[in-house]
Design a protein around this motif. Structure first.
Motif, PDB file in Angstrom:
ATOM      1  N   GLN B 194       0.875  -1.174   0.000  1.00  0.00           N
ATOM      2  CA  GLN B 194       0.000   0.000   0.000  1.00  0.00           C
ATOM      3  C   GLN B 194       0.909   1.219   0.000  1.00  0.00           C
ATOM      4  O   GLN B 194       1.889   1.272   0.757  1.00  0.00           O
ATOM      5  CB  GLN B 194      -0.880   0.035   1.258  1.00  0.00           C
ATOM      6  CG  GLN B 194      -2.064  -0.895   1.219  1.00  0.00           C
ATOM      7  CD  GLN B 194      -3.257  -0.330   0.452  1.00  0.00           C
ATOM      8  OE1 GLN B 194      -3.217   0.790  -0.053  1.00  0.00           O
ATOM      9  NE2 GLN B 194      -4.307  -1.138   0.342  1.00  0.00           N
ATOM     10  N   GLY B 195       0.580   2.191  -0.829  1.00  0.00           N
ATOM     11  CA  GLY B 195       1.362   3.418  -0.866  1.00  0.00           C
ATOM     12  C   GLY B 195       0.498   4.607  -0.526  1.00  0.00           C
ATOM     13  O   GLY B 195      -0.726   4.537  -0.656  1.00  0.00           O
ATOM     14  N   ALA B 196       1.128   5.695  -0.085  1.00  0.00           N
ATOM     15  CA  ALA B 196       0.367   6.898   0.244  1.00  0.00           C
ATOM     16  C   ALA B 196       1.211   8.136  -0.030  1.00  0.00           C
ATOM     17  O   ALA B 196       2.434   8.053  -0.160  1.00  0.00           O
ATOM     18  CB  ALA B 196      -0.056   6.869   1.709  1.00  0.00           C
ATOM     19  N   MET B 198       1.830  11.158   1.914  1.00  0.00           N
ATOM     20  CA  MET B 198       1.639  11.798   3.214  1.00  0.00           C
ATOM     21  C   MET B 198       2.462  13.079   3.324  1.00  0.00           C
ATOM     22  O   MET B 198       2.117  13.976   4.073  1.00  0.00           O
ATOM     23  CB  MET B 198       2.083  10.853   4.343  1.00  0.00           C
ATOM     24  CG  MET B 198       1.374   9.527   4.393  1.00  0.00           C
ATOM     25  SD  MET B 198      -0.448   9.615   4.497  1.00  0.00           S
ATOM     26  CE  MET B 198      -0.665  10.353   6.117  1.00  0.00           C
ATOM     27  N   ILE B 199       3.570  13.154   2.602  1.00  0.00           N
ATOM     28  CA  ILE B 199       4.503  14.277   2.763  1.00  0.00           C
ATOM     29  C   ILE B 199       4.146  15.418   1.819  1.00  0.00           C
ATOM     30  O   ILE B 199       4.104  16.571   2.190  1.00  0.00           O
ATOM     31  CB  ILE B 199       5.960  13.811   2.520  1.00  0.00           C
ATOM     32  CG1 ILE B 199       6.256  12.587   3.402  1.00  0.00           C
ATOM     33  CG2 ILE B 199       6.950  14.926   2.767  1.00  0.00           C
ATOM     34  CD1 ILE B 199       7.512  11.834   3.035  1.00  0.00           C
ATOM     35  N   THR B 213       3.872   0.706   2.804  1.00  0.00           N
ATOM     36  CA  THR B 213       3.930  -0.428   3.730  1.00  0.00           C
ATOM     37  C   THR B 213       3.723  -1.694   2.917  1.00  0.00           C
ATOM     38  O   THR B 213       2.954  -1.707   1.962  1.00  0.00           O
ATOM     39  CB  THR B 213       2.836  -0.343   4.806  1.00  0.00           C
ATOM     40  OG1 THR B 213       1.568  -0.341   4.153  1.00  0.00           O
ATOM     41  CG2 THR B 213       2.969   0.909   5.635  1.00  0.00           C
TER      42      THR B 213
ATOM     43  N   GLU D 145       1.078  10.160  10.535  1.00  0.00           N
ATOM     44  CA  GLU D 145       1.219   9.691   9.162  1.00  0.00           C
ATOM     45  C   GLU D 145       1.250   8.166   9.065  1.00  0.00           C
ATOM     46  O   GLU D 145       1.009   7.606   8.003  1.00  0.00           O
ATOM     47  CB  GLU D 145       2.489  10.273   8.530  1.00  0.00           C
ATOM     48  CG  GLU D 145       2.380  11.762   8.338  1.00  0.00           C
ATOM     49  CD  GLU D 145       3.568  12.349   7.598  1.00  0.00           C
ATOM     50  OE1 GLU D 145       3.501  13.514   7.228  1.00  0.00           O
ATOM     51  OE2 GLU D 145       4.576  11.635   7.407  1.00  0.00           O
ATOM     52  N   GLN D 146       1.641   7.504  10.148  1.00  0.00           N
ATOM     53  CA  GLN D 146       1.668   6.038  10.152  1.00  0.00           C
ATOM     54  C   GLN D 146       1.710   5.550  11.598  1.00  0.00           C
ATOM     55  O   GLN D 146       2.328   6.174  12.461  1.00  0.00           O
ATOM     56  CB  GLN D 146       2.901   5.522   9.393  1.00  0.00           C
ATOM     57  CG  GLN D 146       2.888   4.015   9.209  1.00  0.00           C
ATOM     58  CD  GLN D 146       4.034   3.497   8.336  1.00  0.00           C
ATOM     59  OE1 GLN D 146       4.693   4.266   7.648  1.00  0.00           O
ATOM     60  NE2 GLN D 146       4.261   2.209   8.353  1.00  0.00           N
ATOM     61  N   ILE D 215      -1.796  -4.994   7.111  1.00  0.00           N
ATOM     62  CA  ILE D 215      -1.760  -3.598   6.691  1.00  0.00           C
ATOM     63  C   ILE D 215      -3.182  -3.074   6.789  1.00  0.00           C
ATOM     64  O   ILE D 215      -4.116  -3.716   6.298  1.00  0.00           O
ATOM     65  CB  ILE D 215      -1.216  -3.459   5.250  1.00  0.00           C
ATOM     66  CG1 ILE D 215       0.286  -3.787   5.230  1.00  0.00           C
ATOM     67  CG2 ILE D 215      -1.463  -2.061   4.702  1.00  0.00           C
ATOM     68  CD1 ILE D 215       0.905  -3.781   3.845  1.00  0.00           C
ATOM     69  N   LYS D 217      -5.765   0.436   6.431  1.00  0.00           N
ATOM     70  CA  LYS D 217      -5.873   1.809   5.931  1.00  0.00           C
ATOM     71  C   LYS D 217      -7.031   2.497   6.620  1.00  0.00           C
ATOM     72  O   LYS D 217      -8.112   1.926   6.753  1.00  0.00           O
ATOM     73  CB  LYS D 217      -6.076   1.803   4.417  1.00  0.00           C
ATOM     74  CG  LYS D 217      -5.919   3.176   3.806  1.00  0.00           C
ATOM     75  CD  LYS D 217      -5.429   3.176   2.377  1.00  0.00           C
ATOM     76  CE  LYS D 217      -6.464   2.651   1.409  1.00  0.00           C
ATOM     77  NZ  LYS D 217      -5.967   2.802   0.017  1.00  0.00           N
ATOM     78  N   GLY D 221      -6.811   7.850   5.143  1.00  0.00           N
ATOM     79  CA  GLY D 221      -5.743   7.375   4.268  1.00  0.00           C
ATOM     80  C   GLY D 221      -4.442   7.048   4.976  1.00  0.00           C
ATOM     81  O   GLY D 221      -3.410   6.850   4.335  1.00  0.00           O
ATOM     82  N   LEU D 223      -1.775   4.757   6.648  1.00  0.00           N
ATOM     83  CA  LEU D 223      -1.410   3.344   6.559  1.00  0.00           C
ATOM     84  C   LEU D 223      -0.842   2.859   7.887  1.00  0.00           C
ATOM     85  O   LEU D 223      -0.008   3.532   8.490  1.00  0.00           O
ATOM     86  CB  LEU D 223      -0.353   3.150   5.471  1.00  0.00           C
ATOM     87  CG  LEU D 223      -0.801   3.484   4.053  1.00  0.00           C
ATOM     88  CD1 LEU D 223       0.365   3.359   3.089  1.00  0.00           C
ATOM     89  CD2 LEU D 223      -1.961   2.602   3.623  1.00  0.00           C
ATOM     90  N   GLN D 225       0.579  -0.690  10.247  1.00  0.00           N
ATOM     91  CA  GLN D 225       1.057  -2.070  10.199  1.00  0.00           C
ATOM     92  C   GLN D 225       0.881  -2.713  11.555  1.00  0.00           C
ATOM     93  O   GLN D 225       1.223  -2.110  12.575  1.00  0.00           O
ATOM     94  CB  GLN D 225       2.539  -2.099   9.827  1.00  0.00           C
ATOM     95  CG  GLN D 225       2.777  -1.941   8.340  1.00  0.00           C
ATOM     96  CD  GLN D 225       4.236  -2.171   7.994  1.00  0.00           C
ATOM     97  OE1 GLN D 225       5.118  -1.690   8.685  1.00  0.00           O
ATOM     98  NE2 GLN D 225       4.493  -2.897   6.929  1.00  0.00           N
ATOM     99  N   ASN D 245       4.320  14.077  11.123  1.00  0.00           N
ATOM    100  CA  ASN D 245       5.062  14.837  10.117  1.00  0.00           C
ATOM    101  C   ASN D 245       6.245  15.606  10.699  1.00  0.00           C
ATOM    102  O   ASN D 245       7.166  15.957   9.983  1.00  0.00           O
ATOM    103  CB  ASN D 245       4.134  15.758   9.318  1.00  0.00           C
ATOM    104  CG  ASN D 245       3.405  16.761  10.175  1.00  0.00           C
ATOM    105  OD1 ASN D 245       2.943  16.408  11.262  1.00  0.00           O
ATOM    106  ND2 ASN D 245       3.298  17.989   9.710  1.00  0.00           N
TER     107      ASN D 245
END
Lengths: 335, 335, 335, 335
Positions: B194-196, B198-199, B213, D145-146, D215, D217, D221, D223, D225, D245
């Motif tokens: 899975q990609g995002a 975020m930045i 991830t 962000e994660q 994973i 979501k 949005g 992500l 783990q 961030n």
């Protein structure tokens, strides 16, 4: 301009310096001298230099700008005098001499020396020590109120070495004393030491101690503690605690890796480097590079003669204190 | 015998290799090529080499034994073919190419290559990674049951770079994939990613992700997790967790110093190096030294072509998985 | 059988003991005495006990089996004598008294005491300290060669408190001295101390020190270092280093949480508890529970009178040493 | 006013709650029910309560204000309904039920419930987790962000337990799911899971997994783990990484002591608690105390029914995903 070096001594410490000078793009080794010509020849071959059979030859060679003295302690004074006479910049290993009076006489003779003199207290050039010093200078946590230093070697050297070492305070503690004076930016005026033979009773016949604890008071009244042992099971122990009025700064030991293992009993980390050569590899590189810098930019190197002299004076007071089991005033002499 | 090198490319990565080859006593740089002759001339001056205006000149020079390919990715295949043709040993930066089909065609052509080929997965030569691999080989804690890798760069590269990078999986994850395959000693057969963004939302226009991830399954059924981000506030993040049936092995981040500060609110440690160049400085030295070793002792280098190829195959599967949000089988091809 | 307690004193330390006795299913509080009846009444209400206006009432009450002495230091001797006379088991807070001669006279009187006497060195009951002691007893790392203890409080108490405290060595160091004797399983025979006023110059008017460093030698010749300060920016500092011939055991500070924060400058950990009450909460629970155990199972409690006496003797020697700046022999008296 | 409790179930978890209610000065246990009357009688004796032979008796007793449900999972729904009918506040252990449809029907019935309902996700009340949540709320490091969560138990439970557990996702992961939703302050909308049998192949016959990676979501949005195993050699593993961030927040494992040992091979730390009972002892105390707080101050407890329901919905999606090896949307239902 490339700085041309002559090297006096071809033992363990000279090898380190030769390696670093050889790899320094601003320097070159021209000549190496050692009474044992086998050693000097081998070193000369590795570093593409010439092995000379006369130490004086290094001082009289007009192509040589600077010398590194890594020879045995009793020769240091002679080479400091020759470097002064022939105007060679000199990087001289510590200690200058084991006898304070002889050092003081030398300092008097060299009072108006024009050449650069740097004493080999390499630990000041370790990146962790430099960071610590920097944070102290920035007064991040206010003023220093106490400094504690712990130094432990990995194992007891042979008795034969200990007999010519000058004793634990002049041989081993002296590095801590230089770091302490440097971090404090103050002089030590009174000391108390206790020594013990915990590792090997034979050390008493030297006579010497393998373990020592010390309390040192500075001119400003700051109390410091030092703790030394010739043997640390975990490898090589060098830690510093600096207590300031608004916080603490601690220099911890450097771990061998960033690996952490966990089994069903414990969490395990790889331990500390086994010797100063592993832990302080980079500090020797930087010490020589800084010396070259001083030569090229005409700066006075530090640590200089007075640092070698004053650390020795404290070491002498510690030696006396441990013998008499009482406080001793340090023989200070600000040149 | 000194190994004579030709260098293709004079950018950031070639500079690192030049520095290390220059300081390696078993090697010498003869020629450097870059389409930008300003760059190649400057590098040649620093490392006492010759800047040539034709890349072919490096391959046809009979004094050159080995080449280092640090040029842009699209040129790698061409240089691998030339090295094969002119029988030069070759150290080629990763990735071999961004397209698996083109890589597979190249591998077919080079099937019976006699020259040494090493792919630039330098991280395998980092002392911490080597220690970790060693402990796994020794089966200190039994068999691997799971591996988790976390990699985060210090900051998002410019969009212009990202456009030619091949995407986060082929550009950044690929290093983790090589390490994962190496530690597992097994192939990855199925992946989910899975990609995002975020930045920076702009990254979607590339299109690419800045955060990812992944779950990866090996042939033996071992489940692995990967976590990537283009930005880590703390500097440079590279950690590995290896779970075995009798214990764990963790590779933690490397701290910037051993200084610990304590104020009235918190205990503070200096953070992690800001880039792979700081953290992996020594691994580049060892990677090249190992390559020289392989040449001198006629050993097959590892990581080789198949490692470059298989890591790319996984990266391609991850790219497809992140796009379609479903599991993808890896195109394995054991040559 | 439930052990019925009488409590002497209703201040901070008695509150802690009341809370722990109240929550101990083997014990009950019957009576509480304090010259300030407001305090004793409030405490009695909370813990469902009776506030008595006469301390003697607690000793003459035949329903009371044991007393806890948390009253001011000058009253301790009187209560020890009364407990002996009325055959009550007694848990007495440290120090027994600030004057060694008075303590020695008391010990002579109580020579053949039949009641249980436990001195309130609670730190021996802290789980970390117990673990450390256990590992030493198991001789995991061989024999002890050096012990260093660092203790720092969070802030300087008011001068009014310091005036009746007996000085830093009898008030604060005494806890370290008990732990040191306990870990060493040996007596301290000679000490050297240096004190300073680093936090507040006013402390000199007490006269007292806010900072102290000490070297202590044991009968077996083991050298120990102590370092005390009335103020630690990071909260509450209590660390121990035990050097053995085959390894080290260190008791580190306890962090406030397991949270680690990382920003773009540093890695940050929550710091240490601000006071002994936070850090040693559980040790007070265990100390009282152990005392109840001794009563129920007719065991002699430890730490006992001799531990209170000998730690005070060392504290007195340290006080004299710091005043005279010379080594002082400890007045040992093994009853 | 003292809150009077009735306890349903007299197994391991009820014992913990009884102990904490008994020691809470604002609460009292009146009655305990368990189909196994030996168990309920023993518990009643210890905590000075009455063992009743009919569960309904607890709900009809007008002296009882609140009930704790620690009985087997299939009974939870029935007791939730009874608590609603008889207007008793209820602390109900997780999971509400193993079947989402049945839970949803229950939630419909209880839509307008007036009683307090708290679901037993005790981990939210652990001091480290509370600190972490607090730092997130304060946005010290910006936006999340994660989030990565790692949970590993000390050892595989017996197959008999696993057969009625509902599978790793509903039995074990569900705690992580509650913590994840709580920290994120967002709902999980899509999940992917892979399971494996690494510890014991027999687990496939349940059928279940002993190891799982996931994973997840979120609606926004983000992500996440998750990594679970039924066995962690080092004891009990519970770690959380929160990437924001402007920095990271990590909740690390809690060490068993602050002792650090160093021998000639390694630095050793005592490992982590072996079970949730050791590590989360205090969180159970706080969870019940908070429940009493909600009753006394008429606040709606959190985590409530919807938290139990939504975590189960994610666990169901994970179960399906691991079976089908594909992404699954979570059945969200915001009541």
């Amino acid at each position: 301009m490339i700085i041309n070096f002559g090297i006096l001594g071809a033992g363990r410490i000279s090898k380190i310096h030769c390696h670093n000078i050889y790899n320094n793009q601003r320097a070159k080794i021209l000549k190496i001298y050692d009474p044992n010509t086998k050693l000097s020849k081998r070193l000369a071959r590795t570093y593409k230099a010439h092995a000379t059979e006369h130490d004086l030859d290094i001082f009289t060679d007009s192509n040589i700008h600077a010398v590194v003295v890594g020879s045995s302690t009793p020769t240091h004074i002679k080479y400091l005098d020759l470097a002064n006479k022939y105007n060679k910049d000199i990087y001289c290993e510590k200690p200058i001499h084991l006898n304070l009076k002889i050092v003081d006489a030398c300092l008097k003779r060299l009072k108006n020396h024009k050449n650069k003199i740097q004493i080999g207290f390499h630990r000041r050039f370790d990146s962790n020590h430099l960071l610590l010093k920097n944070k102290i200078i920035q007064k991040k946590f206010g003023n220093i109120e106490q400094i504690n230093i712990s130094s432990r070697d990995s194992s007891l050297p042979p008795i034969s070495y200990l007999k010519v070492s000058g004793g634990i305070f002049k041989d081993m503690t002296i590095h801590d004393l230089d770091i302490l004076r440097w971090l404090l930016n103050d002089e030590i005026v009174e000391v108390y030491a206790q020594g013990a033979a915990m590792i090997d009773k034979k050390i008493k016949t030297v006579p010497d101690f393998d373990t020592a604890t010390m309390i040192l008071k500075s001119k400003k009244g700051i109390l410091c503690q030092l703790s030394n042992s010739r043997r640390f099971s975990g490898g090589f122990d060098q830690r510093i605690e600096v207590y300031c009025n608004e916080g603490n700064l601690n220099l911890n030991n450097v771990k061998k890796s960033s690996i952490q293992a966990i089994n069903n009993k414990e969490e395990i980390h790889d331990i500390y480097p086994y010797s100063f050569i592993e832990r302080y590899k980079e500090s020797y590189v930087r010490a020589i590079d800084y010396f070259i810098d001083c030569i090229k930019n005409n700066k006075k190197p530090s640590p200089g003669l007075i640092d070698g002299r004053n650390s020795l004076a404290i070491a002498e007071a510690l030696t006396e204190s441990a013998k008499k089991s009482k406080s001793i005033k340090v023989n200070l002499n600000d040149y």
